[in-house]
Design an enzyme around this catalytic site. Structure first.
Site, PDB file in Angstrom:
ATOM      1  N   HIS A 103      33.722  70.478  89.401  1.00 16.89           N
ATOM      2  CA  HIS A 103      32.624  69.629  88.916  1.00 16.89           C
ATOM      3  C   HIS A 103      31.835  70.350  87.824  1.00 16.89           C
ATOM      4  O   HIS A 103      31.573  69.794  86.760  1.00 16.89           O
ATOM      5  CB  HIS A 103      31.709  69.261  90.094  1.00 16.89           C
ATOM      6  CG  HIS A 103      30.489  68.496  89.719  1.00 16.89           C
ATOM      7  ND1 HIS A 103      30.361  67.154  89.994  1.00 16.89           N
ATOM      8  CD2 HIS A 103      29.339  68.869  89.113  1.00 16.89           C
ATOM      9  CE1 HIS A 103      29.178  66.741  89.549  1.00 16.89           C
ATOM     10  NE2 HIS A 103      28.537  67.776  89.010  1.00 16.89           N
ATOM     11  N   GLU A 104      31.461  71.598  88.095  1.00 18.85           N
ATOM     12  CA  GLU A 104      30.660  72.360  87.132  1.00 18.85           C
ATOM     13  C   GLU A 104      31.451  72.693  85.869  1.00 18.85           C
ATOM     14  O   GLU A 104      30.921  72.658  84.762  1.00 18.85           O
ATOM     15  CB  GLU A 104      30.117  73.630  87.776  1.00 18.85           C
ATOM     16  CG  GLU A 104      29.125  73.378  88.902  1.00 18.85           C
ATOM     17  CD  GLU A 104      27.902  72.583  88.469  1.00 18.85           C
ATOM     18  OE1 GLU A 104      27.486  72.701  87.298  1.00 18.85           O
ATOM     19  OE2 GLU A 104      27.358  71.843  89.296  1.00 18.85           O
TER      20      GLU A 104
END
Length: 142
Positions: A103-104
């Site tokens: 996600h990051e």
């Protein structure tokens, strides 16, 4: 989430595209026991390998408060990164930590989880998304 200066956390937050310069410096605190020191900082993270299997799980994002959706991602991931100690490290995880890494790292590529939402998820989140659009427009116009 991403911060420019960890000593000012969370004052200096930059959470994804549109919120200032995107640094290749990520700091996040997944709510899971990993045995790793938290918060965990990944400088210039790179995916070394990823599982062919996928998993769907509900995600949210600090860049989009009150918005959540079931997102499909690779189930496991191995990430190589530089730590704050300057050394190269690798982590491998097929649970929440691995999902957080992906996600990051999407943010680093200018990708948000909104682009991974289904049309039904966008429809379910339409009020929150409209509220965010109105807020961002008012900030730009001020």
């Amino acid at each position: 989430f991403c911060v420019k200066d960890p000593r000012n956390r969370p004052k200096d937050q930059d959470c994804g595209p549109g919120f200032g310069e995107i640094d290749h410096y990520r700091l996040f605190e997944p709510v899971a026991f990993t045995g790793l020191a938290m918060p965990l900082a990944l400088v210039n993270p790179q995916v070394v390998s990823a599982s062919k299997k996928t998993d769907s799980f509900e995600e949210g994002c600090l860049s989009f408060p009150n918005v959540s959706a079931v997102i499909t991602r690779r189930k496991g991931v191995k990430v190589r990164f530089t730590g704050l100690d300057g050394a190269t490290h690798e982590i491998e995880n097929d649970a929440l930590l691995g999902r957080c890494c992906l996600h990051e790292m999407d943010h680093l590529d200018g990708i948000t989880f909104l682009s991974k939402m289904t049309p039904a998820d966008r429809l379910a989140n339409r009020r929150a998304l409209r509220a965010l659009e109105r807020h961002r427009l008012s900030v730009v116009l001020d």
